[in-house]
Each structure stands twice: as structure tokens, then as C-alpha cells.
Design a protein around this motif. Structure first.
Motif, PDB file in Angstrom:
ATOM      1  N   LEU A   1       0.857  -1.184   0.000  1.00  0.00           N
ATOM      2  CA  LEU A   1       0.000   0.000   0.000  1.00  0.00           C
ATOM      3  C   LEU A   1       0.893   1.234   0.000  1.00  0.00           C
ATOM      4  N   ILE A   2       0.504   2.240  -0.747  1.00  0.00           N
ATOM      5  CA  ILE A   2       1.239   3.501  -0.767  1.00  0.00           C
ATOM      6  C   ILE A   2       0.277   4.622  -0.397  1.00  0.00           C
ATOM      7  N   ALA A   3       0.696   5.453   0.539  1.00  0.00           N
ATOM      8  CA  ALA A   3      -0.074   6.647   0.895  1.00  0.00           C
ATOM      9  C   ALA A   3       0.736   7.866   0.475  1.00  0.00           C
ATOM     10  N   ARG A   4       0.100   8.742  -0.259  1.00  0.00           N
ATOM     11  CA  ARG A   4       0.772   9.958  -0.722  1.00  0.00           C
ATOM     12  C   ARG A   4       0.073  11.157  -0.089  1.00  0.00           C
ATOM     13  N   ALA A   5       0.870  12.021   0.535  1.00  0.00           N
ATOM     14  CA  ALA A   5       0.288  13.182   1.211  1.00  0.00           C
ATOM     15  C   ALA A   5       1.363  14.213   1.477  1.00  0.00           C
ATOM     16  N   ALA A   6       0.952  15.457   1.520  1.00  0.00           N
ATOM     17  CA  ALA A   6       1.852  16.515   1.960  1.00  0.00           C
ATOM     18  C   ALA A   6       1.896  16.472   3.486  1.00  0.00           C
TER      19      ALA A   6
ATOM     20  N   GLY B   1      -8.934  15.166   2.958  1.00  0.00           N
ATOM     21  CA  GLY B   1      -8.572  15.773   1.687  1.00  0.00           C
ATOM     22  C   GLY B   1      -7.099  16.009   1.458  1.00  0.00           C
ATOM     23  N   ASN B   2      -6.250  15.542   2.357  1.00  0.00           N
ATOM     24  CA  ASN B   2      -4.814  15.812   2.226  1.00  0.00           C
ATOM     25  C   ASN B   2      -4.002  14.578   1.869  1.00  0.00           C
ATOM     26  N   TRP B   3      -4.660  13.468   1.592  1.00  0.00           N
ATOM     27  CA  TRP B   3      -3.928  12.219   1.370  1.00  0.00           C
ATOM     28  C   TRP B   3      -4.741  11.299   0.465  1.00  0.00           C
ATOM     29  N   GLN B   4      -4.044  10.305  -0.069  1.00  0.00           N
ATOM     30  CA  GLN B   4      -4.695   9.294  -0.896  1.00  0.00           C
ATOM     31  C   GLN B   4      -3.900   8.002  -0.797  1.00  0.00           C
ATOM     32  N   ILE B   5      -4.607   6.896  -0.735  1.00  0.00           N
ATOM     33  CA  ILE B   5      -3.983   5.577  -0.590  1.00  0.00           C
ATOM     34  C   ILE B   5      -4.269   4.752  -1.841  1.00  0.00           C
ATOM     35  N   ALA B   6      -3.241   4.056  -2.306  1.00  0.00           N
ATOM     36  CA  ALA B   6      -3.422   3.094  -3.398  1.00  0.00           C
ATOM     37  C   ALA B   6      -2.989   1.721  -2.895  1.00  0.00           C
TER      38      ALA B   6
ATOM     39  N   PHE C   1      -9.122  11.630  -9.963  1.00  0.00           N
ATOM     40  CA  PHE C   1      -9.826  10.815  -8.974  1.00  0.00           C
ATOM     41  C   PHE C   1      -9.469  11.306  -7.565  1.00  0.00           C
ATOM     42  N   SER C   2     -10.485  11.580  -6.766  1.00  0.00           N
ATOM     43  CA  SER C   2     -10.248  12.075  -5.407  1.00  0.00           C
ATOM     44  C   SER C   2     -10.637  11.060  -4.338  1.00  0.00           C
ATOM     45  N   THR C   3     -11.024   9.858  -4.743  1.00  0.00           N
ATOM     46  CA  THR C   3     -11.383   8.809  -3.775  1.00  0.00           C
ATOM     47  C   THR C   3     -10.214   8.549  -2.830  1.00  0.00           C
ATOM     48  N   PRO C   4     -10.453   8.537  -1.517  1.00  0.00           N
ATOM     49  CA  PRO C   4      -9.338   8.385  -0.567  1.00  0.00           C
ATOM     50  C   PRO C   4      -8.561   7.084  -0.723  1.00  0.00           C
ATOM     51  N   VAL C   5      -9.271   5.981  -1.012  1.00  0.00           N
ATOM     52  CA  VAL C   5      -8.612   4.679  -1.141  1.00  0.00           C
ATOM     53  C   VAL C   5      -8.921   4.105  -2.521  1.00  0.00           C
ATOM     54  N   LEU C   6      -7.868   3.821  -3.285  1.00  0.00           N
ATOM     55  CA  LEU C   6      -8.013   3.270  -4.628  1.00  0.00           C
ATOM     56  C   LEU C   6      -7.357   1.898  -4.685  1.00  0.00           C
TER      57      LEU C   6
END
Length: 349
Positions: A141-146, A204-209, A239-244
Motif C-alpha cells: 500500500l502507498i499513501a501519498r500526502a503533503a 482531503g490531504n492524502w490518498q492511498i493506493a 480521482f479524489s477517492t481516498p482509497v483506490l
């Protein structure tokens, strides 16, 4: 000598060290306490107990005035305060250095694991240390966020290990992203990671794939690539879905596998929109929102802050220019594929 006896003896000795070297001695004491695995509370308590014992061991003479006793107490308290500050500083610095070393080792291991460039024998030995079986299946799993920091990563790693068991997850920072390797078949890992990121960073500051579960060392690299590509697609497609899940986006690598074909599709189907007043962008946005809302004109109009009549006009204009209309079942798939291809290609420039 037990930890308590060692600490008590050294704290008492510290009060008799010459003033010129006392501060460094306190720093060294704090560093050693960290190395010995003592808690910060134990270090502080040891120094305070030593200060109390030192005061009790100093008799008050009958000739001592109240002012003299008060002055002596004030001097001892000032000394204890300075020693306590320096000892805590030494403890904190040593802990941070150890944490940095641990982070570097972990990051190096994860990098070697995911790139497969390390010696297989040495890699297997290091993997065993972290509870990873290279022959088993894993999910990356990768989480990308500032705003991701090592401190946030440590807290997330600790909670995941507690929630799913030591050796079932391994979390670290890699190229600015939070990378989590989990044992295959763990249920709820993505939801738990999302909850932790929500707690740490807000909405709204992160997203997980989530890459697909894959076997072996090469499977780890594959799952990583899938997760990373999924995040890249999310940016390009908006795509703004938090978990993809990578498994849900398998169509996009297929589309890009033959770039010439998808480029030809986009320019052939959507190219005429560039001749419209205002260019192709408003029409592409309308189609995108329409497909996101499963063809519902009312929901599309509401999301775009337009009237339903305006949406209908745009769709009719698209049909007039391109010959395709999303309301036609035989044309909908071609039109939607072309729109997705345009978003992937960044078309029009």
C-alpha cells in the motif's frame, strides 16, 4: 548491577562531579540511560531521588542560619535543574540518533526488498528480522500526502503492528511516500491506514493506493508498481477517492499499452470538439461528470452548477460535432473510452 542500582549510583555521583564537567557528565548519563532502555520517567525520577538523598545526607549545623540553609537548598535545586535539563537532552538526542539509525536500516531494507537488487541470502536474513517471509504473498500500500514525517510514520507503524500483529506489517517512508508492506490476506488494512491518516492529517490531504496481493519477492515489486501507477492515474484522471485499488483500475494500463491506438481514438472521436467555441475543455468536463454520475443529467447539472437544459444542449452539441452521443448505447462505450484516454494523455494540450 540492576538498572535501578546503576541509575541511582550514577545520579548520586553526578552531584559530586566538578562544576566544569558536570553538564557533559549529565548529557552522557542521559545518553547511557537511553542505551540501557530506561524510560525518561525513570531517568527524571532517579535524578530527583538523588537530589533528595543528597539533601538528607547534608546535616544542618546548629550554627546554620535560616538564610544559609535556604541558600544551600536554592543552590542544590539550581544544580539539579541544570543537570535534569542536560540529562534529558542527552537522552532525547541518543534516542533520536537510534531512531534515525533504525529508520535508515528499515528504509534500506524496504528499498532492497522492492527493487530486488540485494543478495538473496542476505535479503532473506534481514527479512526474517522484520517478520517477512519472502515466499509468502504480500500486498503493498502507498499513501501519498503533503506533510508526511518520520514521526507520523512511526505512530502509524506502531498502531498497525498492534492492530494486525508484529511481523504482519512493515511501514516506512520511501521517496516521500508512506509505504506499507502487509501480509497477504489481511482484512481491513487499507481502512485502518485511512483512519490513521485521517487522524494525523485531516481530510482531503492524502490518498492511498492498494496494489494487488502477489507472491514472492518479485510480487512485492509488482504490487508496489501497481500501487504507484494507481496514484499516478488518480492525478491524471482527477480521482479524489481516498482509497483506490489497483485491481479496479486495470483498464488504464491496457489503454496506455498501445499509445498510438488510444491517441488515434481520442483525436478521431473528440478532435472535432476543438473547433467548438471555447474549445474542447467544457465538453470534456461535461462528459466526465456525466459518466461519473452514471449518465444522470440532473446530478450532472447539479455538480456543474448548470441547468439540465444546459447539459442537454452541450450533449446535443457534442453529437453534432463528433457524431457520438452518450445517450446512444452503442456509442457510449466508445465515447467514454475516448474521454478516459484524453484524461490519461492530457489531451488537448
Amino acid at each position: 548491577m540492576s538498572d535501578d542500582n546503576w541509575l541511582a549510583a550514577n545520579c548520586q555521583d553526578l552531584l559530586y562531579v566538578p562544576a566544569s564537567t558536570r553538564r557533559q557528565a549529565a548529557v552522557n548519563l542521559g545518553a547511557r540511560a537511553a542505551d540501557e532502555g530506561l524510560t525518561l520517567r525513570e531517568l527524571v525520577t532517579g535524578l530527583l531521588d538523588a537530589t533528595t538523598a543528597h539533601w538528607n545526607a547534608t546535616p544542618v549545623a546548629s550554627t546554620d542560619t535560616a538564610v544559609a540553609v535556604h541558600s544551600r537548598a536554592e543552590t542544590l535545586l539550581d544544580t539539579a535543574r541544570v543537570l535534569l535539563t542536560d540529562a534529558v537532552d542527552g537522552y532525547t538526542r541518543q534516542n533520536r540518533a537510534e531512531l534515525d539509525r533504525h529508520d535508515n536500516e528499515r528504509a534500506t531494507f524496504v528499498n532492497d526488498l522492492l527493487t530486488g537488487r540485494a543478495d538473496p541470502g542476505g535479503l532473506a536474513e534481514r527479512a526474517h528480522r522484520y517478520g517477512i517471509r519472502l515466499s509468502a504473498t504480500h500486498t503493498v500500500l502507498i499513501a501519498r500526502a503533503a506533510g508526511l514525517t518520520s514521526g507520523i510514520t512511526h505512530r502509524i507503524d506502531a498502531v498497525l503492528a498492534s492492530r494486525f500483529g508484529e511481523g504482519n506489517t512493515l511501514t516506512t517512508l520511501r521517496d516521500g511516500d508512506l509505504v506499507c508492506i502487509s501480509a497477504g490476506g489481511l482484512r481491513g488494512i487499507a481502512a485502518e491506514l485511512a483512519h490513521l491518516l485521517l487522524t494525523e492529517l485531516g481530510t482531503g490531504n492524502w490518498q492511498i493506493a492498494v496494489g494487488r496481493t502477489q507472491p514472492g519477492v518479485h510480487g512485492l515489486a509488482t504490487s508496489l508498481d501497481e500501487a504507484r501507477q494507481t496514484l499516478d492515474y488518480a492525478v491524471r484522471l482527477g480521482f479524489s477517492t481516498p482509497v483506490l485499488n489497483a485491481a479496479d483500475l486495470l483498464v488504464f494500463p491496457v489503454l496506455l499499452r498501445d499509445r498510438d491506438a488510444i491517441t488515434d481514438l481520442v483525436t478521431t472521436v473528440l478532435g472535432p470538439l476543438t473547433t467548438a467555441r471555447g474549445g474542447a475543455a467544457p465538453y470534456l468536463e461535461t462528459l466526465t461528470v456525466l459518466f461519473d454520475n452514471q449518465g444522470n443529467h440532473t446530478a450532472t447539472a447539479r455538480q456543474m452548477h448548470l441547468s439540465v437544459r444546459a447539459i442537454t444542449y452541450r450533449l446535443d452539441r457534442i453529437r453534432d460535432l463528433t457524431g457520438y452521443h452518450p445517450g446512444e448505447a452503442t456509442q457510449r462505450f466508445t465515447l467514454q473510452t475516448a474521454v478516459l484516454g484524453a484524461r490519461l494523455l492530457g489531451w488537448p494540450p
